[in-house]
Enzyme design. Structure first.
Site, PDB file in Angstrom:
ATOM      1  CG  ASP A 244      38.038  99.831  20.781  1.00 16.47           C
ATOM      2  OD1 ASP A 244      37.508 100.654  21.551  1.00 16.47           O
ATOM      3  OD2 ASP A 244      38.115 100.013  19.551  1.00 16.47           O
TER       4      ASP A 244
ATOM      5  CD  GLU B 119      33.362 103.345  17.372  1.00 20.22           C
ATOM      6  OE1 GLU B 119      33.309 102.120  17.524  1.00 20.22           O
ATOM      7  OE2 GLU B 119      33.530 104.134  18.336  1.00 20.22           O
TER       8      GLU B 119
HETATM    9  C1  BGC Z   1      36.523 102.937  19.441  1.00 29.25           C
HETATM   10  C2  BGC Z   1      37.878 103.462  19.795  1.00 29.25           C
HETATM   11  C3  BGC Z   1      37.761 104.474  20.887  1.00 29.25           C
HETATM   12  C4  BGC Z   1      37.050 103.869  22.057  1.00 29.25           C
HETATM   13  C5  BGC Z   1      36.878 104.810  23.219  1.00 29.25           C
HETATM   14  C6  BGC Z   1      35.763 102.491  20.641  1.00 29.25           C
HETATM   15  O1  BGC Z   1      34.450 102.163  20.320  1.00 29.25           O
HETATM   16  O2  BGC Z   1      36.669 101.861  18.555  1.00 29.25           O
HETATM   17  O3  BGC Z   1      38.500 104.011  18.669  1.00 29.25           O
HETATM   18  O4  BGC Z   1      39.030 104.940  21.246  1.00 29.25           O
HETATM   19  O5  BGC Z   1      35.782 103.428  21.661  1.00 29.25           O
HETATM   20  O6  BGC Z   1      35.941 105.769  22.980  1.00 29.25           O
HETATM   21  C1  BGC Z   2      32.282 104.556  21.448  1.00 33.32           C
HETATM   22  C2  BGC Z   2      32.519 105.390  22.641  1.00 33.32           C
HETATM   23  C3  BGC Z   2      31.192 106.011  22.915  1.00 33.32           C
HETATM   24  C4  BGC Z   2      30.216 104.942  23.237  1.00 33.32           C
HETATM   25  C5  BGC Z   2      28.870 105.542  23.420  1.00 33.32           C
HETATM   26  C6  BGC Z   2      31.413 103.428  21.887  1.00 33.32           C
HETATM   27  O1  BGC Z   2      31.273 102.446  20.939  1.00 33.32           O
HETATM   28  O2  BGC Z   2      33.469 104.173  20.896  1.00 33.32           O
HETATM   29  O3  BGC Z   2      33.479 106.335  22.467  1.00 33.32           O
HETATM   30  O4  BGC Z   2      31.251 106.899  23.960  1.00 33.32           O
HETATM   31  O5  BGC Z   2      30.177 103.944  22.254  1.00 33.32           O
HETATM   32  O6  BGC Z   2      28.144 104.907  24.402  1.00 33.32           O
END
Ligand code: BGC
Ligand code: BGC
Length: 815
Positions: free
Chosen positions: A330, A526
């Site tokens: 991740d 998140e």
């Molecule tokens: C999230 C994932 C996601 C990834 C890519 C992460 O922060 O936990 O679920 O697929 O970002 O965007």
């Molecule tokens: C998320 C990504 C997002 C990024 C933003 C990450 O934690 O999971 O999908 O694009 O933060 O900068």
């Protein structure tokens, strides 16, 4: 909280390592951390499964061997690294032969969040072409978070978030949604989606609760299988997935929904038996259905980060569960393993990860990983296995070879049959909790008011992971093929001979027979959605609206939009009908199909949704007292009448708070406290509601400050969050008024003097500005300090760190 947990882990691993030092290949970046005994899985206890034989045949494997035989070490290392489009260009691939590219939630083509399908396709094609032409001539795998439809794209079909789909209890529906979503993703040239989420959320304070389908592991397993089959299509030996299908990701392995206190990226402190029974069931089902990828969870199990847990990634997932695809990390998750940084982490690959998600850290990570592979810190067998798994996925997608499967059909985005499916899904996601006196369905000829903040607001009904990561600035203009809930209901009411007014603040003059009030949680994604309790707090404006309507004798139907069940006892008692509508997506007409009777007196559909999680009777989570059990739901055939429900939250709602809130409706929440110089007087005042703010008067020059034990706000910095002051200037002064955050200040005296008298203003200063001015965001112990000369009087209602959808400039710096 998290800080303490990490310290504990470090101590534990250190003492555990002491006994077995001889076997440890020691490197500066801890090539392999032994895992503590209670974080070591015993594979024999776990359910066995296997990826289908059709995933890769003997001749597929031979083909992969041929390709690998001609790859250099650099080319192999490149295959196991993924970068984000915000930090890499197709040209970079000439020098850095990376294996994969993602577009994260805030990453659109050329920085445009609202790019159309053709623009996405062009960008993906440019990355595919660049990788085909250079190095090992192996195309990159391109992934996105299409988590409720192809949700980064305006005009795409947006389905209800998973929690609403859980309410439908209908695996066949999920499979159809998977197929439609895949057609839209593939239609824009993309190969891979980071879905489905197989979390089984245990504590609804978790900001990702809505990404989980349900509390029932068996339902999650059935859905995991159905979604994988829908997205990937039927797996046939020796044949690639079709042009309208993409690779799926079972995520986040494991127990992302089992962390203590529902903390995102936290620690699941549970015995192995519970880890298996509660959280693991979706994986054998998804693997058996052919899931090509699994994503490791940011979270820990008993103190050990999953990204570095070999017993889970290798022994259980690849061994016992027979998973033959690739494990992706991740977002910089590898960097959280003790001893690792985002740019240096052999421990993750050695534990079994096959592809680092290194959005912005890929370049140095590449250099370090090449060095470590060359030195044997990463064994050649492990590197080769990871590369083989990445190539296996590409081969199954039909990406390798002279005639790759061409994914490109822009017309699939927002296709009519997909929109009809989203409408059906929205209708099936609704759970009717109360319908006293049969106020629903709305009768033909009725005079209906549709009010509340969610009545005409696409962001509220679509939620996080829509257009942007947080989903806060989604608008109706982004989805011309969608309908807001208010307009969809109004249209049906009028078609059935009635009258309807959509008025979010309810300021319509005429008295209506029935008011549909759409109340909601604001969008989040998140950790930004983590909350201290699960109480729904109506705003003073919302409470006033309800009181006014009740005083008029108008009957009230509440449509409740939320990412989780919430304690809303008072609201339920005030409502004649109460509908839990979750985050239904863009097709508001799906709600009208159930809520409004047509001219024949009947709605198009009955309620069929049932609660995917128990509904709370108070603000506590995990639930102690459910008001309604999972599986509950009434419908038009079984109306019943609901007695009064509990209105007492049974806890002090002001006491709890998160790292992001410093002042909440006039109160300083724990763990923070207020410190003010002697010359500053404080009193509680009413700004928009009773005692919802505090007035500070500087009778002498002085500092007002909010302090507490330091919290880490680096992620909030990375995501472009702002410090928000929601306040009113009662008396301005000449001279500097300095707002400081984590030690860096700006003089906002001019803005203070320009503030309109008598009304609240919102001041937003990006964390980036403080950071650039020297603030240390890894340990913020003083998130707010206001320094002003004698004479300033200001009333503060809220102060917090929050996401914004727009770019906010830094305050001008005065000499
Ligand atoms: C999230 C994932 C996601 C990834 C890519 C992460 O922060 O936990 O679920 O697929 O970002 O965007
Ligand atoms: C998320 C990504 C997002 C990024 C933003 C990450 O934690 O999971 O999908 O694009 O933060 O900068």
């Amino acid at each position: 909280m998290r800080k303490t947990a990490l310290v504990a882990v470090a101590v534990l691993s250190a003492s555990w390592a002491a006994g077995s030092r001889a076997e440890q290949p020691l490197g500066p970046a801890a090539a392999m951390m032994p895992t503590a005994p209670d974080a070591t899985a015993h594979p024999a206890l776990w359910p066995a499964s296997r990826s289908p034989a059709a995933l890769s045949t003997r001749s597929d494997e031979a083909r992969i061997s041929t390709i690998m035989a001609r790859m250099t070490l650099e080319q192999k290392v490149g295959q196991i690294i993924q970068a984000d489009i915000s930090a890499i260009t197709p040209e970079d691939l000439e020098h850095y032969p990376l294996g994969s590219i993602l577009a994260g939630g805030n990453s659109g083509p050329n920085g445009n969040e609202r790019a159309d399908g053709a623009t996405w396709d062009k960008l993906v094609s440019a990355f595919h072409a660049a990788s085909r032409q250079s190095g090992a001539h192996i195309p990159v795998l391109f992934g996105v978070d299409a988590v409720h439809g192809h949700s980064n794209l305006p005009g795409a079909t947006i389905f209800p978030h998973n929690i609403g789909l859980g309410a439908a209890h209908d695996p066949a529906l999920i499979q159809r949604i998977g197929a439609a979503t895949a057609a839209e993703i593939a239609g824009t040239g993309i190969d891979w989606t980071f879905a489905p989420t197989l979390a089984v959320p245990q504590d609804l304070r978790w900001g990702r609760s809505y990404e989980g389908y349900a509390d029932d592991p068996a339902l999650v397993a059935a859905y995991g299988k159905a979604m994988v089959e829908g997205l990937q299509g039927k797996m046939v030996a020796g044949q690639p997935l079709g042009a309208r299908h993409v690779a799926a990701t079972a995520k986040h392995f494991l127990a992302d929904g089992g962390t203590a206190d529902g903390k995102d990226q936290g620690d699941a402190k549970i015995p192995e038996i519970q880890l298996i029974a509660r959280h693991a069931m979706g994986y054998p089902a998804a693997i058996g259905a052919g899931a090509l990828t699994v994503m490791a969870s940011f979270s820990s199990w008993n103190g050990a980060k999953n990204h570095g847990n070999k017993s889970l990634l290798t022994d259980v997932l690849k061994g016992r569960m027979g998973f033959a695809g690739l494990i992706v990390g991740d977002w910089n998750g590898h960097g959280q393993i003790p001893g690792c940084t985002v740019t240096d982490c052999p421990a993750a690959i050695n534990a079994g990860l096959d592809l680092y998600m290194a959005p912005d850290s890929w370049k140095l990570l590449f250099a370090n990983t090449v060095r470590e592979a060359r030195a044997g810190v990463i064994p050649a067998t492990r590197l080769n296995d990871a590369v083989r798994r990445v190539l296996r996925v590409k081969l199954k997608l039909g990406m390798l070879g002279a005639k790759p499967v061409l994914r490109s059909d822009h017309a699939a985005v927002g296709a009519a049959d997909h929109l009809a499916l989203a409408r059906e899904a929205a209708a099936k996601s609704l759970v009717l909790i109360k319908n006293d006196g049969g106020v629903l369905p709305l009768r033909p000829g009725a005079n209906v008011l549709i009010a509340g903040p969610g009545a005409d607001n696409m962001a509220m009904q679509a939620g996080g992971w829509t257009i942007t990561w947080q989903g806060t600035d989604t608008s109706a203009a982004d989805f011309p093929n969608g309908q807001t809930i208010g307009h969809a209901i109004a249209k049906e009411v009028i078609a059935a001979g009635g009258q309807a007014t959509v008025s979010p603040d309810g300021a319509s003059v005429a008295k209506a027979d029935v008011a549909v009030i759409v109340l909601c949680e604001r969008p989040y994604a998140e950790f930004q959605g983590d909350v201290p309790d699960i109480a729904f707090r109506a705003t003073p404006e919302e409470e006033a609206l309800i009181a006014r309507l009740k005083a008029q004798g108008t009957r009230i139907v509440t449509v409740f939009l939320s990412g989780r069940p919430m304690f809303a006892g008072k609201l339920i008692n005030q409502s004649d009908a109460f509908v839990a509508a979750w985050l239904p997506g863009t097709q508001g007409n799906g709600l009208a199909d159930v809520l409004v009777a047509r001219a024949n007196g009947k709605p198009l559909r009955n309620f069929t949704g049932r609660l995917p999680f128990a509904w709370p009777d108070d603000a506590h989570s995990p639930l102690v007292n459910p008001a309604f059990p999972a599986g509950y739901g009434i419908d038009y055939a079984h109306p019943g009448s609901l007695g009064k429900v509990n209105e007492d939250p049974r806890m002090d709602l002001a006491a709890a708070a998160s790292a992001d809130s410093y002042f909440v409706r006039g109160k300083v929440p724990a763990p923070w406290h207020l410190a003010a110089d002697g010359g500053i007087t404080v009193r509680s005042v009413d700004l928009s509601a009773q005692e919802d703010a505090r007035q500070f008067i500087w009778t002498a020059d002085g500092v007002l400050s909010i302090e507490g034990s330091p919290v880490n706000l680096m992620r909030q910095l990375d995501e472009g969050f702002v410090l928000l002051l929601d306040w009113r200037i009662d008396h301005a002064v000449a001279g500097p008024v300095k707002v400081s955050f984590a030690g860096a200040s700006f003089d906002i005296g001019d803005a203070v003097r320009a503030a309109p008298a008598g009304s609240a203003i919102q001041t937003r200063i990006p964390l980036r500005c403080f950071h650039d001015a020297g603030a240390n965001l890894t340990a913020v112990g003083a998130p707010l300090r206001i320094t002003a000369p004698a004479g300033l009087a200001a009333t503060l209602r809220n102060a917090r760190v929050e996401a914004v959808g727009i770019t906010v400039p830094c305050p001008a710096v005065h000499p």
